[in-house]
Scaffold this motif. Sequence first.
Motif, short mmCIF file in Angstrom:
data_model
loop_
_atom_site.label_atom_id
_atom_site.label_comp_id
_atom_site.label_asym_id
_atom_site.label_seq_id
_atom_site.Cartn_x
_atom_site.Cartn_y
_atom_site.Cartn_z
N HIS A 83 0.83 -1.20 0.00
CA HIS A 83 0.00 0.00 0.00
C HIS A 83 0.87 1.26 0.00
O HIS A 83 0.51 2.27 -0.61
N ALA A 84 2.02 1.17 0.67
CA ALA A 84 2.92 2.32 0.73
C ALA A 84 3.65 2.58 -0.59
O ALA A 84 4.06 3.70 -0.86
N LEU A 85 3.79 1.54 -1.42
CA LEU A 85 4.62 1.65 -2.63
C LEU A 85 3.84 1.68 -3.93
O LEU A 85 4.30 2.26 -4.92
N GLN A 86 2.66 1.08 -3.97
CA GLN A 86 2.06 0.72 -5.25
C GLN A 86 1.78 1.89 -6.17
O GLN A 86 1.88 1.76 -7.39
N ALA A 87 1.46 3.07 -5.64
CA ALA A 87 1.12 4.20 -6.49
C ALA A 87 2.33 4.85 -7.14
O ALA A 87 2.18 5.66 -8.07
N THR A 88 3.52 4.51 -6.69
CA THR A 88 4.72 5.23 -7.15
C THR A 88 5.77 4.32 -7.76
O THR A 88 6.91 4.74 -7.96
N ILE A 89 5.42 3.08 -8.06
CA ILE A 89 6.36 2.19 -8.74
C ILE A 89 5.69 1.58 -9.95
O ILE A 89 4.48 1.69 -10.14
N ALA A 90 6.48 0.95 -10.80
CA ALA A 90 5.96 0.36 -12.03
C ALA A 90 4.98 -0.77 -11.73
O ALA A 90 5.10 -1.46 -10.71
N THR A 91 4.03 -0.97 -12.62
CA THR A 91 3.12 -2.11 -12.50
C THR A 91 3.91 -3.40 -12.66
O THR A 91 4.65 -3.56 -13.63
N PRO A 92 3.79 -4.34 -11.73
CA PRO A 92 4.54 -5.59 -11.86
C PRO A 92 4.09 -6.43 -13.06
O PRO A 92 2.94 -6.34 -13.50
N ALA A 93 5.01 -7.26 -13.55
CA ALA A 93 4.65 -8.26 -14.55
C ALA A 93 3.89 -9.39 -13.90
O ALA A 93 3.00 -9.99 -14.52
N LEU A 94 4.22 -9.67 -12.65
CA LEU A 94 3.55 -10.75 -11.90
C LEU A 94 3.89 -10.61 -10.44
O LEU A 94 4.79 -9.86 -10.04
N VAL A 95 3.16 -11.38 -9.61
CA VAL A 95 3.44 -11.44 -8.17
C VAL A 95 3.43 -12.89 -7.76
O VAL A 95 2.62 -13.69 -8.25
N ALA A 96 4.38 -13.26 -6.90
CA ALA A 96 4.48 -14.63 -6.42
C ALA A 96 4.59 -14.62 -4.91
O ALA A 96 5.29 -13.78 -4.33
N GLY A 97 3.87 -15.55 -4.27
CA GLY A 97 3.90 -15.63 -2.81
C GLY A 97 4.27 -17.02 -2.34
O GLY A 97 3.87 -18.03 -2.94
N TYR A 98 5.04 -17.06 -1.27
CA TYR A 98 5.58 -18.30 -0.70
C TYR A 98 4.71 -18.72 0.47
O TYR A 98 4.60 -17.98 1.46
N SER A 99 4.02 -19.86 0.37
CA SER A 99 3.17 -20.37 1.43
C SER A 99 2.03 -19.37 1.72
O SER A 99 1.28 -19.03 0.82
N ILE A 100 1.92 -18.84 2.95
CA ILE A 100 0.88 -17.87 3.25
C ILE A 100 1.03 -16.63 2.36
O ILE A 100 0.07 -15.91 2.09
N GLY A 101 2.23 -16.41 1.85
CA GLY A 101 2.46 -15.28 0.94
C GLY A 101 1.66 -15.35 -0.33
O GLY A 101 1.41 -14.33 -0.98
N GLU A 102 1.21 -16.56 -0.72
CA GLU A 102 0.37 -16.66 -1.92
C GLU A 102 -0.98 -16.00 -1.69
O GLU A 102 -1.55 -15.41 -2.61
N LEU A 103 -1.50 -16.07 -0.47
CA LEU A 103 -2.73 -15.35 -0.15
C LEU A 103 -2.47 -13.84 -0.21
O LEU A 103 -3.27 -13.08 -0.77
N SER A 104 -1.34 -13.39 0.34
CA SER A 104 -0.97 -11.97 0.24
C SER A 104 -0.91 -11.53 -1.21
O SER A 104 -1.31 -10.40 -1.55
N ALA A 105 -0.41 -12.41 -2.08
CA ALA A 105 -0.22 -12.05 -3.49
C ALA A 105 -1.54 -11.65 -4.15
O ALA A 105 -1.57 -10.76 -5.01
#
Length: 318
Positions: A83-105
């Motif tokens: 939330h702190a970064l998303q408006a000021t950085i490039a749009t990602p090509a993809l997002v990957a999450g490790y274990s519970i991180g996949e829910l975060s993704a």
Amino acid sequence: MPRARGNDALMAGRLAILCPGQGAQHPAMFDMARLDPAASRLLEEWSADPALGATLHAGLGEERFTNRIAQPAIVAATLAMWHALQATIATPALVAGYSIGELSAYGVAGALAPADVVKLAIERARLMDACVTDGAEQGMVALSGMPSGSVDALLAGAGFYPAIVTGDDALVAGGPAAQRDALASAAITAGGHATVLPVAVASHTPLLADAVAPFAALLAEAHWRAPAFPVLSGISAESVFDARKALAELPRQIAEPIRWRECMDAITEAGVTVALELGPGAALSKMLQSRNPNIACRSVTEFRTLDGIRAWLQRQLD
């Protein structure tokens, strides 16, 4: 000035966002996100929510390594940083999450509202903990440097299962806690390395099969949107572009092995040249850097300020 999201199609095809799993949570893991006013307000809203506040507060204390606290706390820290970064950085090509991180993704990709993701993490942890009902404690062990052909027999002998494949000779295994020290000793005797992890459930193994259907039902009740960019599925390493595939695969990863090695290869195949791990911790960025040194990999934990993160990304993506 930082480059706005979506302004450059070439840049958008080069950045991957990595969302961590359990293990590196710490009392200061929300501090950098709080430097951004919007992220700070989001954290305050969560803290005031009866369903979230007590859990997130506990995530900063001694309970932060218990499964029921760790999962939502890590998800909250990850999404607050995004939330702190998303408006000021490039749009990602993809997002990957490790274990519970996949829910975060899925929260990072905008497929689920951030507060809903944290609440789902609370329920996911509750359902997983409920699988340990007979007093037989569970545990996980990280193995690496294992001689070829030695792993299957060692795991079977200890009643363990592959949980997360992290490299060509490395994996995390889950099974009965009573056998984890014996498994670690056997792995070292065989010529490998072993680390007992501070986790009390055998995530991504058949021991948690009873949590899959009820979590699938909770996900089906959530309000889903199409992801703004693809999310890598942990169990197939395939890109997920819609809720239908997410609903089919995200619940299953609770009780099926995560193919993180293949996820890292999929990141490479997608043409990614820069990867940012949202933290806490830096394990994912280090693993990806080791597997593909041509990708510039950093974690937010390596920076002192949000502007430092933005400046690094702009240098790497220009």
